[in-house]
Write an enzyme that holds these catalytic residues in place. Structure first.
Site, PDB file in Angstrom:
ATOM      1  N   GLY A   4      46.461  43.633  22.731  1.00  0.00           N
ATOM      2  CA  GLY A   4      47.602  42.785  22.372  1.00  0.00           C
ATOM      3  C   GLY A   4      47.205  41.799  21.293  1.00  0.00           C
ATOM      4  O   GLY A   4      47.576  40.622  21.340  1.00  0.00           O
ATOM      5  N   ARG A   7      50.090  39.506  18.446  1.00  0.00           N
ATOM      6  CA  ARG A   7      50.993  38.345  18.586  1.00  0.00           C
ATOM      7  C   ARG A   7      50.424  37.354  19.595  1.00  0.00           C
ATOM      8  O   ARG A   7      49.550  37.702  20.391  1.00  0.00           O
ATOM      9  CB  ARG A   7      52.382  38.796  19.039  1.00  0.00           C
ATOM     10  CG  ARG A   7      53.195  39.455  17.933  1.00  0.00           C
ATOM     11  CD  ARG A   7      54.627  39.741  18.351  1.00  0.00           C
ATOM     12  NE  ARG A   7      54.707  40.706  19.416  1.00  0.00           N
ATOM     13  CZ  ARG A   7      55.188  40.441  20.633  1.00  0.00           C
ATOM     14  NH1 ARG A   7      55.628  39.246  20.931  1.00  0.00           N
ATOM     15  NH2 ARG A   7      55.227  41.385  21.561  1.00  0.00           N
ATOM     16  N   ASN A  76      44.036  41.152  27.178  1.00  0.00           N
ATOM     17  CA  ASN A  76      45.043  40.109  26.960  1.00  0.00           C
ATOM     18  C   ASN A  76      46.473  40.640  27.031  1.00  0.00           C
ATOM     19  O   ASN A  76      47.372  39.935  27.494  1.00  0.00           O
ATOM     20  CB  ASN A  76      44.782  39.456  25.584  1.00  0.00           C
ATOM     21  CG  ASN A  76      45.995  38.726  25.067  1.00  0.00           C
ATOM     22  OD1 ASN A  76      46.336  37.637  25.523  1.00  0.00           O
ATOM     23  ND2 ASN A  76      46.708  39.342  24.125  1.00  0.00           N
ATOM     24  N   SER A 128      47.356  34.853  34.846  1.00  0.00           N
ATOM     25  CA  SER A 128      48.406  33.834  34.691  1.00  0.00           C
ATOM     26  C   SER A 128      48.301  32.879  35.872  1.00  0.00           C
ATOM     27  O   SER A 128      47.839  33.256  36.951  1.00  0.00           O
ATOM     28  CB  SER A 128      49.773  34.524  34.716  1.00  0.00           C
ATOM     29  OG  SER A 128      50.785  33.581  35.018  1.00  0.00           O
ATOM     30  N   TYR A 141      55.338  40.529  38.396  1.00  0.00           N
ATOM     31  CA  TYR A 141      54.368  39.970  37.442  1.00  0.00           C
ATOM     32  C   TYR A 141      53.264  39.220  38.201  1.00  0.00           C
ATOM     33  O   TYR A 141      52.080  39.424  37.958  1.00  0.00           O
ATOM     34  CB  TYR A 141      55.112  39.039  36.489  1.00  0.00           C
ATOM     35  CG  TYR A 141      54.277  38.353  35.440  1.00  0.00           C
ATOM     36  CD1 TYR A 141      53.809  39.045  34.329  1.00  0.00           C
ATOM     37  CD2 TYR A 141      53.976  36.985  35.539  1.00  0.00           C
ATOM     38  CE1 TYR A 141      53.061  38.400  33.350  1.00  0.00           C
ATOM     39  CE2 TYR A 141      53.235  36.341  34.563  1.00  0.00           C
ATOM     40  CZ  TYR A 141      52.777  37.059  33.465  1.00  0.00           C
ATOM     41  OH  TYR A 141      52.037  36.411  32.494  1.00  0.00           O
ATOM     42  N   ALA A 144      50.925  41.714  39.994  1.00  0.00           N
ATOM     43  CA  ALA A 144      50.006  42.421  39.084  1.00  0.00           C
ATOM     44  C   ALA A 144      48.923  41.467  38.580  1.00  0.00           C
ATOM     45  O   ALA A 144      47.738  41.824  38.504  1.00  0.00           O
ATOM     46  CB  ALA A 144      50.783  43.014  37.914  1.00  0.00           C
ATOM     47  N   LYS A 145      49.316  40.228  38.259  1.00  0.00           N
ATOM     48  CA  LYS A 145      48.343  39.262  37.740  1.00  0.00           C
ATOM     49  C   LYS A 145      47.360  38.826  38.825  1.00  0.00           C
ATOM     50  O   LYS A 145      46.198  38.528  38.537  1.00  0.00           O
ATOM     51  CB  LYS A 145      49.069  38.057  37.143  1.00  0.00           C
ATOM     52  CG  LYS A 145      49.818  38.360  35.840  1.00  0.00           C
ATOM     53  CD  LYS A 145      48.878  38.731  34.714  1.00  0.00           C
ATOM     54  CE  LYS A 145      49.556  38.722  33.357  1.00  0.00           C
ATOM     55  NZ  LYS A 145      48.643  39.158  32.277  1.00  0.00           N
ATOM     56  N   ILE A 174      52.322  28.740  27.755  1.00  0.00           N
ATOM     57  CA  ILE A 174      51.781  28.699  26.396  1.00  0.00           C
ATOM     58  C   ILE A 174      52.916  29.036  25.426  1.00  0.00           C
ATOM     59  O   ILE A 174      53.756  29.903  25.720  1.00  0.00           O
ATOM     60  CB  ILE A 174      50.619  29.721  26.243  1.00  0.00           C
ATOM     61  CG1 ILE A 174      49.605  29.593  27.402  1.00  0.00           C
ATOM     62  CG2 ILE A 174      49.940  29.570  24.891  1.00  0.00           C
ATOM     63  CD1 ILE A 174      48.905  28.267  27.539  1.00  0.00           C
TER      64      ILE A 174
HETATM   65  P1  NDP Z   1      53.230  37.929  23.632  1.00  0.00           P
HETATM   66  O1  NDP Z   1      54.433  38.547  24.238  1.00  0.00           O
HETATM   67  O2  NDP Z   1      53.370  36.817  22.658  1.00  0.00           O
HETATM   68  O3  NDP Z   1      52.333  39.075  22.950  1.00  0.00           O
HETATM   69  C1  NDP Z   1      52.006  40.205  23.701  1.00  0.00           C
HETATM   70  C2  NDP Z   1      50.980  41.029  22.963  1.00  0.00           C
HETATM   71  O4  NDP Z   1      50.636  42.145  23.800  1.00  0.00           O
HETATM   72  C3  NDP Z   1      51.504  41.603  21.666  1.00  0.00           C
HETATM   73  O5  NDP Z   1      50.464  41.645  20.711  1.00  0.00           O
HETATM   74  C4  NDP Z   1      51.925  43.026  22.050  1.00  0.00           C
HETATM   75  O6  NDP Z   1      51.740  43.953  20.997  1.00  0.00           O
HETATM   76  C5  NDP Z   1      50.918  43.357  23.149  1.00  0.00           C
HETATM   77  N1  NDP Z   1      51.476  44.310  24.112  1.00  0.00           N
HETATM   78  C6  NDP Z   1      52.469  44.104  24.999  1.00  0.00           C
HETATM   79  N2  NDP Z   1      52.702  45.222  25.704  1.00  0.00           N
HETATM   80  C7  NDP Z   1      51.829  46.147  25.242  1.00  0.00           C
HETATM   81  C8  NDP Z   1      51.590  47.494  25.574  1.00  0.00           C
HETATM   82  N3  NDP Z   1      52.289  48.132  26.510  1.00  0.00           N
HETATM   83  N4  NDP Z   1      50.622  48.155  24.917  1.00  0.00           N
HETATM   84  C9  NDP Z   1      49.896  47.539  23.940  1.00  0.00           C
HETATM   85  N5  NDP Z   1      50.084  46.266  23.579  1.00  0.00           N
HETATM   86  C10 NDP Z   1      51.049  45.575  24.223  1.00  0.00           C
HETATM   87  O7  NDP Z   1      52.328  37.505  24.879  1.00  0.00           O
HETATM   88  P2  NDP Z   1      51.446  36.192  25.103  1.00  0.00           P
HETATM   89  O8  NDP Z   1      50.541  36.001  23.967  1.00  0.00           O
HETATM   90  O9  NDP Z   1      52.321  35.098  25.510  1.00  0.00           O
HETATM   91  O10 NDP Z   1      50.623  36.623  26.402  1.00  0.00           O
HETATM   92  C11 NDP Z   1      49.324  37.193  26.324  1.00  0.00           C
HETATM   93  C12 NDP Z   1      48.789  37.312  27.743  1.00  0.00           C
HETATM   94  O11 NDP Z   1      48.776  36.032  28.359  1.00  0.00           O
HETATM   95  C13 NDP Z   1      49.640  38.215  28.645  1.00  0.00           C
HETATM   96  O12 NDP Z   1      48.806  38.958  29.475  1.00  0.00           O
HETATM   97  C14 NDP Z   1      50.449  37.223  29.447  1.00  0.00           C
HETATM   98  O13 NDP Z   1      50.836  37.745  30.687  1.00  0.00           O
HETATM   99  C15 NDP Z   1      49.462  36.082  29.596  1.00  0.00           C
HETATM  100  N6  NDP Z   1      50.101  34.814  29.859  1.00  0.00           N
HETATM  101  C16 NDP Z   1      50.941  34.243  28.934  1.00  0.00           C
HETATM  102  C17 NDP Z   1      51.539  33.036  29.220  1.00  0.00           C
HETATM  103  C18 NDP Z   1      52.459  32.357  28.280  1.00  0.00           C
HETATM  104  O14 NDP Z   1      53.039  31.323  28.671  1.00  0.00           O
HETATM  105  N7  NDP Z   1      52.651  32.833  27.064  1.00  0.00           N
HETATM  106  C19 NDP Z   1      51.315  32.361  30.507  1.00  0.00           C
HETATM  107  C20 NDP Z   1      50.419  33.043  31.383  1.00  0.00           C
HETATM  108  C21 NDP Z   1      49.845  34.223  31.056  1.00  0.00           C
HETATM  109  P3  NDP Z   1      52.936  44.438  20.004  1.00  0.00           P
HETATM  110  O15 NDP Z   1      53.684  43.218  19.575  1.00  0.00           O
HETATM  111  O16 NDP Z   1      52.192  45.110  18.891  1.00  0.00           O
HETATM  112  O17 NDP Z   1      53.772  45.382  20.786  1.00  0.00           O
END
Ligand code: NDP
Length: 234
Positions: A4, A7, A76, A128, A141, A144-145, A174
Site C-alpha cells: 500500500g 497513498r 501497511n 489499528s 475490521y 481482522a486487525k 490519521i
Molecule cells: P489509505 O486508504 O490512505 O491507503 C491505502 C493504501 O493501501 C493505498 O496505497 C492502496 O493502494 C493500498 N491498498 C488498499 N487495498 C489494497 C489491496 N487490496 N491490494 C493492494 N494494495 C491495497 O490507507 P491509510 O494510509 O489510511 O491506512 C494504511 C494502514 O493503516 C491500513 O492498514 C489501515 O487499516 C491502517 N490504519 C489507518 C488509520 C487511519 O486513521 N488512516 C487508523 C488505523 C489504522 P492503491 O491506492 O494503489 O489501491
C-alpha cells in the site's frame, strides 16, 4: 517492501525509506499515476490485489526472483469497513480478512525464509487501535486487525532466535483518504476525545515504523505500539 505504498501512511513510508537510502519496493492496486511517480523517484512498484492469493503468490515469486533479498517488510495496506455487524455478509468478511490479515500473513511467509537465511529481518505490521480495543460498527475490521496483533506476537517469539523482529503499530485516527468518507461530525467527536487535540499525520506513523526497522531497534520485538495521541492507553 512496503504494501500500500501509493497513498496515505504507505506513501509516507515509501518516501521516508527512500530518502534514508533504502531500495524500496512497494505493492499497490489502483493508484497507477502515483505508482508511476514513485517509480520515477527510484522505488519499484508491483501491482497486485493483496486480498487475492493467486496475484500475491505470483508477485512474491517475481520479487524473490528479481531481488537478492528482502530485509524489511511493512504490512501497511488495509481497507476499512463500516456498518452494523448484523448487516455484514460472508463475502464482506472474506474481503476484509483477506486484505487486512491473510495478505500480511502470506507476505510474512513469503519473505521470512530469506530473512532467516541472512539472520536479520524487520517486520512491521500496521494494525489499528480498533484492533486493540474494538470499534462499534467496525467489527470485521477490528477482528481482522486484532488477528494481525496476534500474528505479530506469535511470530516475534518464533523469529527472535533468527535475528528477526516483528512489531505491530496501531495507529489512532490519521489524516488519510481512509477517513475521508467518515462523517465530519464523527471525526470532530473523536477529535474531542484525543488528548493531544488533533489527528495524527502520516509522517508520524512513518517515523515510528522507520525507528522499528532501525538496526538499533533489535531488542524491541513482539510489541504493540499505539500511535494515537493518547486516545487509547492500554
Ligand atoms: P489509505 O486508504 O490512505 O491507503 C491505502 C493504501 O493501501 C493505498 O496505497 C492502496 O493502494 C493500498 N491498498 C488498499 N487495498 C489494497 C489491496 N487490496 N491490494 C493492494 N494494495 C491495497 O490507507 P491509510 O494510509 O489510511 O491506512 C494504511 C494502514 O493503516 C491500513 O492498514 C489501515 O487499516 C491502517 N490504519 C489507518 C488509520 C487511519 O486513521 N488512516 C487508523 C488505523 C489504522 P492503491 O491506492 O494503489 O489501491
Amino acid at each position: 517492501m512496503i504494501t500500500g505504498g501509493t497513498r496515505g501512511i504507505g506513501r509516507a513510508l515509501t518516501q521516508r525509506f527512500f530518502e534514508d537510502g533504502y531500495r524500496v519496493l512497494f505493492i499497490y492496486r489502483d493508484s497507477v499515476a502515483e505508482a508511476e511517480n514513485l517509480e520515477r523517484m527510484g522505488a519499484v512498484g508491483y501491482r497486485c490485489d493483496i486480498g487475492n492469493e493467486r496475484e500475491l503468490e505470483s508477485v512474491c515469486q517475481k520479487i524473490l526472483k528479481e531481488e537478492e533479498h528482502v530485509d524489511i517488510l511493512i504490512n501497511n495496506a488495509g481497507i476499512a469497513s463500516l456498518g452494523l455487524f448484523t448487516e455484514t455478509t460472508d463475502e464482506l468478511w472474506r474481503r476484509v480478512r483477506s486484505v487486512n490479515l491473510d495478505g500480511p500473513l502470506y507476505l510474512c511467509r513469503a519473505f521470512v525464509p530469506c530473512m532467516i537465511r541472512r539472520q536479520w529481518g524487520r517486520i512491521v505490521n500496521i494494525s489499528s487501535m480498533w484492533g486493540q480495543v474494538g470499534a462499534s460498527c467496525e467489527v470485521l475490521y477490528s477482528t481482522a486487525k486484532a488477528g494481525l496483533i496476534g500474528l505479530s506476537k506469535a511470530l516475534a517469539k518464533e523469529l527472535g532466535p533468527s535475528g528477526i523482529t516483528v512489531n505491530c503499530v496501531c495507529p489512532g485516527i490519521i489524516d488519510t483518504d481512509m477517513n475521508r468518507s467518515v462523517d465530519a461530525g464523527i471525526v470532530e467527536e473523536l477529535m474531542a476525545n484525543i488528548p493531544v487535540g488533533r489527528l495524527g499525520t502520516v509522517e508520524e506513523v512513518a517515523a515510528l515504523c522507520r525507528f522499528l526497522a532501525h538496526e538499533q531497534s533489535s531488542y524491541i520485538t513482539g510489541q504493540i505500539l499505539g500511535i494515537n495521541g493518547g486516545y487509547v492507553i492500554t
